[in-house]
Design a protein around this motif. Structure first.
Motif, PDB file in Angstrom:
ATOM      1  N   LYS A  96      -4.897  11.216  -5.497  1.00 49.74           N
ATOM      2  CA  LYS A  96      -5.084  11.015  -4.055  1.00 49.74           C
ATOM      3  C   LYS A  96      -5.761   9.656  -3.828  1.00 49.74           C
ATOM      4  O   LYS A  96      -6.662   9.281  -4.567  1.00 49.74           O
ATOM      5  CB  LYS A  96      -5.950  12.146  -3.464  1.00 49.74           C
ATOM      6  CG  LYS A  96      -5.243  13.502  -3.514  1.00 49.74           C
ATOM      7  CD  LYS A  96      -6.029  14.602  -2.857  1.00 49.74           C
ATOM      8  CE  LYS A  96      -6.995  15.325  -3.779  1.00 49.74           C
ATOM      9  NZ  LYS A  96      -6.390  15.967  -4.944  1.00 49.74           N
ATOM     10  N   THR A 128      -9.772   6.325  -5.655  1.00 53.02           N
ATOM     11  CA  THR A 128      -8.742   7.184  -6.248  1.00 53.02           C
ATOM     12  C   THR A 128      -9.400   8.470  -6.748  1.00 53.02           C
ATOM     13  O   THR A 128     -10.450   8.423  -7.382  1.00 53.02           O
ATOM     14  CB  THR A 128      -8.048   6.485  -7.442  1.00 53.02           C
ATOM     15  OG1 THR A 128      -9.004   6.345  -8.501  1.00 53.02           O
ATOM     16  CG2 THR A 128      -7.532   5.115  -7.073  1.00 53.02           C
ATOM     17  N   LYS A 151       0.813  -1.225   0.000  1.00 49.12           N
ATOM     18  CA  LYS A 151       0.000   0.000   0.000  1.00 49.12           C
ATOM     19  C   LYS A 151       0.845   1.275   0.000  1.00 49.12           C
ATOM     20  O   LYS A 151       0.492   2.261  -0.628  1.00 49.12           O
ATOM     21  CB  LYS A 151      -0.950   0.011   1.214  1.00 49.12           C
ATOM     22  CG  LYS A 151      -2.110  -0.952   1.056  1.00 49.12           C
ATOM     23  CD  LYS A 151      -3.094  -0.827   2.209  1.00 49.12           C
ATOM     24  CE  LYS A 151      -4.242  -1.818   2.015  1.00 49.12           C
ATOM     25  NZ  LYS A 151      -5.222  -1.750   3.099  1.00 49.12           N
ATOM     26  N   SER A 152       1.976   1.244   0.717  1.00 47.33           N
ATOM     27  CA  SER A 152       2.784   2.473   0.780  1.00 47.33           C
ATOM     28  C   SER A 152       3.458   2.762  -0.574  1.00 47.33           C
ATOM     29  O   SER A 152       3.594   3.921  -0.974  1.00 47.33           O
ATOM     30  CB  SER A 152       3.819   2.404   1.903  1.00 47.33           C
ATOM     31  OG  SER A 152       4.681   1.315   1.687  1.00 47.33           O
ATOM     32  N   GLN A 156       0.771   4.162  -2.708  1.00 49.31           N
ATOM     33  CA  GLN A 156       0.569   5.561  -2.284  1.00 49.31           C
ATOM     34  C   GLN A 156       1.592   6.477  -2.977  1.00 49.31           C
ATOM     35  O   GLN A 156       1.245   7.535  -3.508  1.00 49.31           O
ATOM     36  CB  GLN A 156       0.762   5.620  -0.756  1.00 49.31           C
ATOM     37  CG  GLN A 156       0.205   6.859  -0.105  1.00 49.31           C
ATOM     38  CD  GLN A 156      -1.289   6.740   0.192  1.00 49.31           C
ATOM     39  OE1 GLN A 156      -1.788   5.668   0.510  1.00 49.31           O
ATOM     40  NE2 GLN A 156      -1.995   7.837   0.061  1.00 49.31           N
ATOM     41  N   TRP A 184      -8.062   4.847   1.364  1.00 42.95           N
ATOM     42  CA  TRP A 184      -8.170   3.394   1.515  1.00 42.95           C
ATOM     43  C   TRP A 184      -9.511   3.007   2.121  1.00 42.95           C
ATOM     44  O   TRP A 184      -9.979   3.620   3.071  1.00 42.95           O
ATOM     45  CB  TRP A 184      -7.012   2.854   2.357  1.00 42.95           C
ATOM     46  CG  TRP A 184      -5.714   3.018   1.627  1.00 42.95           C
ATOM     47  CD1 TRP A 184      -4.801   4.017   1.787  1.00 42.95           C
ATOM     48  CD2 TRP A 184      -5.223   2.197   0.555  1.00 42.95           C
ATOM     49  NE1 TRP A 184      -3.765   3.864   0.890  1.00 42.95           N
ATOM     50  CE2 TRP A 184      -3.990   2.762   0.129  1.00 42.95           C
ATOM     51  CE3 TRP A 184      -5.691   1.042  -0.068  1.00 42.95           C
ATOM     52  CZ2 TRP A 184      -3.229   2.212  -0.891  1.00 42.95           C
ATOM     53  CZ3 TRP A 184      -4.939   0.488  -1.081  1.00 42.95           C
ATOM     54  CH2 TRP A 184      -3.719   1.066  -1.486  1.00 42.95           C
TER      55      TRP A 184
END
Length: 325
Positions: A213, A223, A200-201, A204, A216
């Motif tokens: 942007k 998005t 996820k990071s 991101q 979650w």
């Protein structure tokens, strides 16, 4: 040496300011029988001619040449010498076939895919899109194409205030992605394959690089992209172009997670007028050229100049794609 190829004419072409759209090249009747290696060598030696044809017309169809497999198509793409464009941030479910070749949008055959520029909803998009027909459709399945500046000119003439607002505010695109791909949806690419990661990071970071942007959710991610321009200026041709995924998002971004009416708004967050969007869809259809696919066809589009779509079809049909800078 006899001319290797000639500019051909097919019934579906349209004439704009005396220029055929799209340009079509077919083997010359005086040329000796062609082979894949002769084709790729000719592309390499006549690259400037091919680029000028593409610049003039916006789209180029190579028809009647010996291109029969995905690997042949990969050789053809490579012979043009354009740099590969990585498919990060796109919406369509697709998978890598060989080299630089991917399946085109894998959504179900009964679904139409609305007109769009490839990846117009993100700031970095391919300059050119190649398509190749490996298996021609039993019925339907054309890839209609339309000149972007013509759409802009017609929309501006008919809806000057709407186009002014678009130019001033741009658009915001909102899409909800699951974790994995959903093959039943035309926008079913999950977040892991959208950002090419399971972390996820990392997703991101990649989203931030696109100016997107992420919010979650329990089983996926929302998005939000934009505001992003909806009209661009094509510097090489010195004209404004209709460069957005507005009609595609508003009429087609629908699946179990997404409501198309929320998928796209003006850049200031205000809703778009549905009647204008449906009229724009009609205009796109009117101006478009839909050439029935033949096995071996290679279609090269300038992604700035031309929007494309896909009609529904009766299988089998296999059209492959490659994106370049």
């Amino acid at each position: 040496m006899a001319e290797y190829w000639v500019e051909a004419q097919i019934p579906q072409q349209k004439l704009y300011n005396g220029i055929q759209f799209p340009s079509v090249l077919s083997p010359s009747s005086t040329a000796p029988p062609s082979s894949l290696s002769v084709l790729t060598k000719t592309i390499q030696t006549q690259k400037l001619y091919l680029q000028s044809l593409l610049h003039k017309s916006g789209a180029l169809l190579l028809r009647g040449f010996p291109v029969s497999t995905a690997s042949d198509f990969n050789d053809v793409v490579e012979s043009f010498g354009f740099e590969e464009f990585p498919y990060v941030g796109g919406a369509a479910p697709r998978s890598n076939v060989v080299g630089r070749v991917f399946t085109a949008n894998e959504s179900p055959p009964d679904q139409k895919i609305p007109f769009h520029h490839e990846m117009a909803q993100v700031p970095e998009f391919p300059a050119k899109v190649f398509f190749f027909c490996e298996i021609e459709p039993a019925n339907g399945g054309e890839t209609p194409i339309v000149l972007s500046h013509i759409v802009y000119e017609r929309m501006r003439a008919k809806y000057p205030e709407f186009v002014e607002r678009l130019e001033e505010h741009g658009l915001i695109y909102t899409r909800i992605l699951g974790e994995g791909d959903d093959p039943s949806s035309p926008i079913g690419r999950g977040w892991q394959s959208t950002f090419l990661t399971k972390d996820k990071s990392v997703a991101q970071q990649r989203a931030a690089k696109l100016g997107m942007k992420l919010e979650w959710l329990e089983d996926g991610v929302k998005t939000v992209m934009g505001p992003i321009p909806a009209v661009k200026f094509d510097k090489t041709r010195q004209r404004k172009i209709w460069f957005n995924s507005m009609v595609a998002a508003y009429t087609g971004w629908e699946d179990a997670r997404n409501d198309p009416l929320k998928a796209v708004t003006f850049g200031d967050g205000k809703p778009l007028p549905g009647d204008v969007i449906y009229d724009c869809l009609k205009l796109l259809e009117e101006e478009s050229v839909a050439i029935p696919w033949q096995k071996g066809d290679v279609l090269l589009l300038d992604n700035l100049a031309v929007l494309h779509s896909r009609r529904s079809f009766t299988p089998p049909r296999r059209v492959l794609a490659s994106l370049t800078k």
